[in-house]
Every structure is written in structure tokens, then in C-alpha cells.
Design a protein around this motif. Structure first.
Motif, PDB file in Angstrom:
ATOM      1  N   ALA A 262       1.159  10.285   6.121  1.00 31.09           N
ATOM      2  CA  ALA A 262      -0.249   9.329   4.960  1.00 31.09           C
ATOM      3  C   ALA A 262      -0.891   8.838   5.043  1.00 31.09           C
ATOM      4  O   ALA A 262      -2.319   8.953   4.691  1.00 31.09           O
ATOM      5  N   LEU A 263      -1.170   7.358   6.115  1.00 27.72           N
ATOM      6  CA  LEU A 263      -2.103   6.477   6.586  1.00 27.72           C
ATOM      7  C   LEU A 263      -2.701   7.667   6.933  1.00 27.72           C
ATOM      8  O   LEU A 263      -4.234   7.198   7.268  1.00 27.72           O
ATOM      9  N   GLN A 581      -7.494   2.043  -1.406  1.00 32.37           N
ATOM     10  CA  GLN A 581      -5.945   2.448  -0.859  1.00 32.37           C
ATOM     11  C   GLN A 581      -5.507   1.946   0.300  1.00 32.37           C
ATOM     12  O   GLN A 581      -4.880   2.078   0.306  1.00 32.37           O
ATOM     13  N   ARG A 582      -6.307   1.754   0.927  1.00 33.06           N
ATOM     14  CA  ARG A 582      -5.291   1.564   3.019  1.00 33.06           C
ATOM     15  C   ARG A 582      -4.143   0.772   3.248  1.00 33.06           C
ATOM     16  O   ARG A 582      -3.197   0.883   3.293  1.00 33.06           O
ATOM     17  N   ASP A 583      -4.276  -0.616   1.815  1.00 38.79           N
ATOM     18  CA  ASP A 583      -3.938  -1.412   2.140  1.00 38.79           C
ATOM     19  C   ASP A 583      -2.618  -1.794   2.242  1.00 38.79           C
ATOM     20  O   ASP A 583      -1.701  -1.525   2.577  1.00 38.79           O
ATOM     21  N   ALA A 590       4.506  -0.099   7.705  1.00 39.64           N
ATOM     22  CA  ALA A 590       5.027  -1.386   8.509  1.00 39.64           C
ATOM     23  C   ALA A 590       6.427  -1.310   8.939  1.00 39.64           C
ATOM     24  O   ALA A 590       7.294  -1.527   9.145  1.00 39.64           O
ATOM     25  N   ASP A 591       7.063  -1.455   6.866  1.00 41.10           N
ATOM     26  CA  ASP A 591       8.496  -1.322   6.815  1.00 41.10           C
ATOM     27  C   ASP A 591       9.585  -0.449   6.811  1.00 41.10           C
ATOM     28  O   ASP A 591      10.701  -0.270   7.206  1.00 41.10           O
ATOM     29  N   ALA A 592       8.605   1.493   6.927  1.00 38.79           N
ATOM     30  CA  ALA A 592       9.568   2.350   7.637  1.00 38.79           C
ATOM     31  C   ALA A 592       9.562   2.314   8.883  1.00 38.79           C
ATOM     32  O   ALA A 592      11.145   2.497   9.310  1.00 38.79           O
TER      33      ALA A 592
END
Length: 824
Positions: A262-263, A581-583, A590-592
């Protein structure tokens, strides 16, 4: 070996074909006069088997086999040996250079029940049985295998020829021992010893190989098996733990992939939107297209004007007429003028040549007349010369005559000799002739010169007239060509105008080409400008199409710059919305990723605890680890089973090696063979001694000591002496005793094909007294009566021959020897 049938042809004294049938001749005698060929029968038996004859002095001279003046000798022997029937054949031939060679030699094993009488039916060699030997080189080994005796021993034990009857009696101990070894088949013990040694070596080699294999299986003890079993258990636990942790790892990786995707998609959209901007020079493209079109229209107008002027000049040039025709007519005028001058000159030359030719003809006539006169004068001078010669001959005769001499011409007496003239008319005549000949030759040369000159002038005149006629013909053709032509001056003026118009036309054509090139360049400039504009629109359309998923605004197709401005403003607005929306999406990524690394670290720890490196595919690595541990366990079990089998094999190989070595050791000392030879020699000497005692009327016994033969003389207080001290008759008795003992006593001990199934004696029975002869005959009869031996003798003694049931009488005439069977 027992002979059955002997066929001879061309062999020594048997020039004609001869057959001797021994089939039922258990006790026979070969009788006949001295030199009739009795011993030759025994020679043929030896020759058929061994290719040589004792009486040939040990040589293998094949020339001895041929009957006198014969070119071929054939010998065929059918014999039995150890229950098998064979046929041996030898053929020798003499070639054109006198060399004698073996043409054929063979030994065949005949089938069981073969009727030897069928040999007379013309059977081919292939019908006689299995071929054992087919060449002379193969015969020696094959005969030795069939008969069991080499040639030297065969002639000492089976066929005892003249002069060699005492060979066995006088043989060296080693030679006699070898004969007994062959007769008794004792060579088998040496073969057994050799085979035992070979088997021991093979068993020891196998034992060494098994020890090497066992050395490689040293790691198959119980402790190693226990460690392998524990390893299988550990790897199974590892696989179970990895199987439980891998689904959690896959879930964490799937979440990380999703938010990362998605990013990345958002960043890709931002990259696309940020790249939307109008290219440099977009506003100037429309102006460049309009300017290029105006320049192209002006170039087209200039080309039209130049083409009109070019067409006008072409019309004027055509009106003047064809330039090549004008030039041809002008050249014809020039050529006519030149030819007219040449014609005038040639007419004058023809007239001059005619006059000169006429003068030459007249001079030729004068020279011819002068030559005729010189010839007449030369003929007159010749006639005067002949008359002068006649006159001078008479004067020469007179110079040698005197009055009263006889004339040498008419033989008449000349009473008075006329006086000799003072001068010679011949000299004058010769001088006149020479002068006339010179004048004649000079006149002929002059005629030849005048004739050549007249001929040359005639050719010149003909050639000159021909040239003049040719020029006249060309002038007529030119007059016809120029009949309708303009004048030369007019033609020159028209050509000058042609030249001027041609130059103007070239200038016009150059102007047309230059205008057309300029128009093409202008059109190219227009096309290039329009292509740049189309390319710019395609770029715009491509950029807008790339943004179709975002819903871009409609574009003004008449103004490229305005279309780009509208699209760029809309793209900037879309990019501002997505950056907001990006931040949050980056934080989710990072969490995943952190969760995925934690699960992967836990799985790596499981492999580290098992002493394995961290794998890329944990499930596959765990499965492979379990399979390897199980395979190692299976391999260890198999190796343990293999080691057990090898230990059993080792014990068996060790036992075989010990047995073979022990047997080889016992036989290597030759004790057993020496004992057998000693027993055989004792038995032989004991039997021969009994026969000798009977033959010698109780005088002699035969004994041996360390292989040497001795006799005990009971008529001389039991004195022991060597057999070489015996007289000729006594030697015969001792040799016969040994030969009979060999046939009677040792045949039963033979274990090989060397069974003594026959004995043929060819030695001096005539040296025996009547009592001894009777004893010898009785001994031979008793030996033959047993029925298991063939006994044959060659004798001149009628008393002995009459006691033998079958006799083969050998007779010889001037041509060939013959054999006829008599008796029963």
C-alpha cells in the motif's frame, strides 16, 4: 593308444595306396623279407601322430616321407585312446622347386560307433568328426592330449623301433622318472599344488579386501547407533517446533507485505502526479507550423514559373529541327569539298602512270629483242668452239708422230706427218664464247628488270584507277544526300541558334530542379513541425492516459499550452491530498516488519539450539534435517549388517586360505609324488624281474638302486652289475622284460590318457636261441591272451611268426610295397 587302421599312399616304399586293418588284430606279426617295408609300417604310425620317424635320426626331414619320384605322400591313422576314437592325417607335397612341405595335418575326434570301413566311401574330412587340430602347429599339443605321451616316450613304451629297443633300459633316471610321471598321471599332483597355491593366494587377497572393507566400517558400534537414534529424535522435535512457528511467521509476513504494498502504491501515485508538467517550448510549436506552411507555398509558386519558361525553350528548340541531322549535312558539305580535290589529283596521277607504263612496255620490247640477238651470237660461238676443238685434236696427234709411224686413230702408216699450226683455234673460240655468254646474260638481266618495272607500273595504274573510281562513287552519294538540304551557311546559323537555346534550356532546367529542391525542403520543414506538434500531443495524451485511474479533467484540443496548464494544476491538487495519508501508512509498515523479524528470530533460535545454521526455508530445512538423520540411521544399520556379513566372509576366506596353504605345503615337498614313483618303479622292476628270470632261464633278476637298473647274476654267485654290461641278447631280454612289464604291470596304475593299450616290438628276435625264443613267444602269447592289450612284433624268425595268429606279410616289387593279411 591302440591302432585300428592305417592308410598309406606315396609314403617311402608304399608308392601305391595301401590299407592295414588292425581292428581285430590283438596279437599280430609284421613279416617279410629284409627291406620289404615292415618297419615302415611302424614309421607311418609315428609319422601320422608326431610328424617324424625314429629312423630319420630325430630330424624332421619331410623329404624322407616321399616315395621315389613321388610328389605327394598321405598317411592316415585311426586309433583308440582312453575309450575315444581319433583319426590323424598328414599330407606332404613337393613343389615345383623341389621343396617338401606339409600340405595338411589334422586330428579329429570321431563320433561314437563310427564304422571305419566308411573311410573307403569317399567321405570328406568334415564327415570324420570334430576337428581337434587343423594345422601342423596344433597337432603336437592335440596328439599329446589324446595319446598322453610325447614322441620320445611313445617310441620308448608303445612303438619300440629298431635300435631304440633298450632306450628305457638305458635311460637316465630323470628321463625314466618323467616317463613314469606321464604314464601314471602324476603331473596332476603338481597341478593340484599349483591350483592350491593359486586358491590360497585368491583367498588371502579376498581376506585382505574384506579387512579393508571392515576397516572402513569401524564406526558401526552401539554408541554410534545410539547417537544416530538420538539425532533422529532431536530433528523430529525441531521439525515439530518449526511447523508450529511457521504459520505465525507467514501471517506476519503477509501483513508486512500488504502495508508495504500500500505504501509503495501511494509513493508510485505521488511520483506520477509530481511528474505532470508542461514540456519546454510547447507555446512555440503552433507558430513554427504556420511559418513552415507559408514558406512551402512560396516555393511551390517559384517552381511553377521555372517550369513554364523551360517548356517554352523546348518548343523553340524543336522548331529549329534535329541537331544531329543538321550536323550530318554540314559534315557532308565538308567531305564533298575534300573529295572533289582528291578526285582531280587522282585523274592527273592516272594519266602520268599510263604514260610511264607505256614507256616501260616499249623498253621491255627492245630489251627482249637484244636478248634474242645475244642468244644467237652465243650459239654461233659454241659452234665455232666445237669446230676448233676438232681441229686442235688432229694437231695434237701429229705432235707425237714421225714419218713412217702408224696413225693411232686409223692404224695406217703415215709416210709424212703434216706440220703443226702455229696458233690454237680453240683458245680463240673459247674467248669468243665467253664474250657471247656474258652479252647474253646481260641481255637477260635487262629483260627481267624491264619486265619487273612494267609489272610494278601496271599495278600502280590499276590501284590509282580504283581509288579514283571509289572517290567518284562517294561524290555521287553525297550529291544525292545534299540535294534537298539548305546551304552550308544556313546550316551553320541554325546550329549556332541550337547552341544558344540549349544553354538557355539547361539554365531553366537547373532553376526548376533548384525550385523543386527548395519546395521539398519546405514541405519537409512543414512535416517536421507538424510531427513535433503531433509528438507533443501524443506525449500529453500519454501523460493524461497514465492518470486515467485518478479521473483527470477534459483537455482543450485546440490549444496545447492551455491543455497542459489545466492538467498540471489538477495533478498538484491530487498530490497534496495523498501526502496527507502517507505518514500513517509508513508507521503501519514499520510495525509489521518488526513483528515479522521477531517471529523469524524465534525460528532461527530453534535451529541454533539444534546446532544448524539459520535457513531461508525453515520447513524445508527441518524436513531435510529429519530425512538426513533418518538416512544416516538407516545407513548405519545397513553398515552394521554389512560388517556382520563381512566378518562371516572373513572367517570363511581365512579357513579356505589355511586349507589351501596346508595342501600346497604338503604337495610342494613332492613326498607323495616321490613315494608313488618309488612304488611304481618297484612294481615295474618286480614284474620285469620275473619276466627276465623266465627269459634268462633263472640266471638274471632285475633290481634298481636310486633310479639306476642293475641285474643280479645267479650264475655268478649273485653278482650285481649294471645293465650296460649285458651282451646284445641279454640286453634284448632285459629290454623286452621292461617293455612287457610296462604294458602288463603299470597300465593298471595309469590315471590319464597315457594308458598303454598296445605294444609293438621291432627288435632282433633272431639273436635268441630256440629255448629263449620259445619263452619270449610264450610270454607274448600270455600277454595277448588277456585281451586288453594289442601286442605286435616285427620279426624275421619263422618259428616266432608261426605262433602268432594274425600276420601281415609285407612284400615289395619294383614299384611299391604291399601288405597282405594271413592267418586267422
Amino acid at each position: 593308444m591302440r591302432p585300428m587302421r592305417l592308410d598309406l599312399a606315396g609314403f617311402t616304399v608304399f608308392r601305391d595306396e595301401t590299407t592295414i586293418d588292425f581292428t581285430d588284430a590283438d596279437f599280430f606279426a609284421l613279416v617279410g623279407p629284409t627291406g620289404s617295408g615292415k618297419s615302415t609300417v611302424l614309421d607311418a604310425i609315428c609319422f601320422a601322430l608326431y610328424g617324424t620317424v625314429p629312423r630319420w635320426g630325430g630330424t624332421r626331414g619331410l623329404g624322407n616321407a616321399l616315395a621315389p619320384s613321388a610328389t605327394e605322400a598321405r598317411v592316415r591313422l585311426v586309433f583308440e585312446s582312453a575309450g575315444a576314437r581319433y583319426v590323424a592325417t598328414r599330407v606332404v607335397r613337393r613343389d615345383g622347386r623341389g621343396n617338401v612341405k606339409t600340405a595338411n595335418a589334422g586330428l579329429q575326434l570321431m563320433p561314437d560307433g563310427f564304422d571305419v570301413t566308411k573311410l573307403d566311401t569317399g567321405l570328406s574330412p568334415e564327415d570324420l568328426g570334430e576337428v581337434v587340430a587343423g594345422t601342423p602347429g596344433e597337432m603336437d599339443e592335440a596328439v599329446l592330449a589324446a595319446v598322453g605321451l610325447p614322441y620320445e616316450q611313445f617310441t620308448s613304451c608303445v612303438v619300440l623301433p629298431q635300435g631304440q629297443f633298450a632306450d628305457f633300459l638305458h635311460a637316465r633316471p630323470a628321463t625314466r622318472q618323467q616317463i613314469l610321471v606321464n604314464l601314471l598321471g602324476l603331473g596332476v599332483y603338481e597341478q593340484v599344488q599349483q591350483r592350491a597355491t593359486g586358491r590360497a593366494a585368491q583367498a588371502e587377497a579376498k581376506l585382505e579386501a574384506v579387512d579393508q572393507l571392515l576397516a572402513g566400517l569401524a564406526d558401526t558400534d552401539d554408541a554410534t547407533l545410539e547417537r544416530a537414534t538420538e539425532q533422529v529424535e532431536r530433528m523430529t522435535e525441531l521439525a515439530t517446533a518449526v511447523t508450529a512457528a511457521v504459520p505465525e511467521l507467514e501471517t506476519a509476513r503477509a501483513t508486512a507485505r500488504e502495508v508495504t504494498h500500500a505504501l509503495a502504491a501511494l509513493d508510485a501515485e505521488l511520483s506520477v502526479l509530481d511528474a505532470v508538467r508542461a514540456p519546454d517550448g510547447t507555446a512555440e510549436l503552433t507558430q513554427a507550423v504556420a511559418a513552415a506552411r507559408a514558406a512551402a507555398d512560396a516555393a511551390v509558386d517559384a517552381v511553377s514559373l521555372a517550369e513554364e519558361r523551360e517548356e517554352k525553350l523546348r518548343g523553340e528548340l524543336t522548331a529549329l529541327g534535329d541537331e544531329s541531322t543538321l550536323r550530318l549535312q554540314l559534315r557532308s558539305y565538308a567531305e564533298r569539298e575534300q573529295l572533289a580535290g582528291q578526285a582531280d589529283a587522282l585523274r592527273a596521277a592516272v594519266q602520268a602512270a599510263g604514260a610511264e607504263h607505256d614507256a616501260a612496255v616499249a623498253a621491255l620490247a627492245q630489251a627482249t629483242a637484244a636478248a634474242e640477238r645475244a642468244e644467237a651470237e652465243l650459239a654461233a660461238a659454241f659452234q665455232a668452239h666445237e669446230e676448233a676443238k676438232t681441229a686442235d685434236q688432229a694437231a695434237a696427234l701429229r705432235a707425237h708422230l714421225s714419218d713412217g709411224d702408224a696413225c693411232p686413230v686409223c692404224e695406217q702408216v703415215v709416210a709424212r706427218v703434216p706440220a703443226v699450226p702455229a696458233g690454237s683455234a680453240v683458245a680463240r673460240a673459247v674467248a669468243a664464247g665467253k664474250s657471247a655468254r656474258a652479252a647474253s646474260e646481260a641481255a637477260k638481266r635487262l629483260v627481267a628488270e624491264r619486265d619487273a618495272a612494267a609489272r610494278d607500273l601496271d599495278r600502280v595504274l590499276v590501284r590509282t584507277r580504283a581509288e579514283h573510281d571509289g572517290i567518284q562513287a562517294r561524290l555521287s552519294a553525297l550529291d544525292e544526300l545534299l540535294a534537298d538540304a539548305a546551304s552550308a551557311q544556313t546550316l551553320r546559323e541554325r546550329l549556332d541558334e541550337h547552341t544558344r537555346l540549349r544553354a538557355a534550356l539547361d539554365e531553366a532546367a537547373t532553376a526548376v530542379r533548384a525550385g523543386r529542391d527548395a519546395a521539398r525542403r519546405a514541405r519537409g520543414t512543414v512535416d517536421a513541425a507538424q510531427e513535433r506538434l503531433r509528438t507533443a500531443w501524443r506525449h500529453f495524451d500519454g501523460t493524461r492516459d497514465g492518470l486515467a485511474r485518478f479521473g483527470p479533467p477534459a483537455a482543450d484540443r485546440d490549444d496545447l499550452a492551455a491543455a497542459w496548464a489545466t492538467l498540471a494544476e489538477w495533478a498538484q491538487e491530487q498530490a497534496r491530498q495523498r501526502r496527507s495519508q502517507r505518514d500513517g501508512l509508513a508507521t503501519s509498515v514499520a510495525d509489521a516488519e518488526a513483528a515479522t523479524r521477531a517471529v523469524a528470530a524465534r525460528i532461527d533460535g530453534i535451529f541454533a539450539d539444534a546446532g544448524l545454521p539459520a535457513p531461508d526455508d525453515p520447513v524445508r530445512a527441518a524436513t531435510v534435517a529429519v530425512e538426513r538423520a533418518e538416512a544416516e540411521l538407516r545407513r548405519l544399520v545397513e553398515r552394521r549388517e554389512q560388517a556382520a556379513e563381512l566378518r562371516e566372509q572373513r572367517a570363511e576366506h581365512e579357513r579356505q586360505a589355511q586349507v589351501a596353504r596346508a595342501l600346497a605345503g604338503h604337495l610342494r615337498a613332492n613326498n607323495f609324488e616321490r613315494w608313488l614313483l618309488a612304488e611304481a618303479l618297484d612294481l615295474l622292476v618286480d614284474g620285469a624281474s620275473g619276466i627276465l628270470r623266465e627269459l634268462s632261464g633263472g640266471q638274471y633278476d632285475l633290481i634298481h638302486d636310486k633310479g639306476e637298473f642293475f641285474v643280479v647274476d645267479h650264475h655268478d654267485a649273485g653278482l650285481r652289475r649294471g645293465v650296460r654290461t649285458l651282451s646284445g641278447g641279454e640286453t634284448f631280454q632285459a629290454s623286452l622284460a621292461l617293455a612287457l612289464a610296462l604294458s602288463e604291470q603299470l597300465a593298471g596304475l595309469s590315471t590319464t590318457a597315457a594308458s598303454l593299450e598296445s605294444i609293438v616290438l621291432d627288435e632282433g628276435f633272431g639273436t635268441l636261441d630256440a629255448a629263449t625264443l620259445d619263452t619270449v613267444a610264450a610270454t607274448l602269447e600270455n600277454l595277448a591272451a588277456r585281451g586288453d592289450r594289442m601286442v605286435g612284433v616285427v620279426t624275421h624268425v619263422p618259428a616266432l611268426a608261426e605262433r602268432i595268429p594274425v600276420r601281415f606279410e609285407v612284400r615289395k616289387d619294383a614299384r611299391s610295397a604291399r601288405v597282405e593279411r594271413t592267418g586267422r
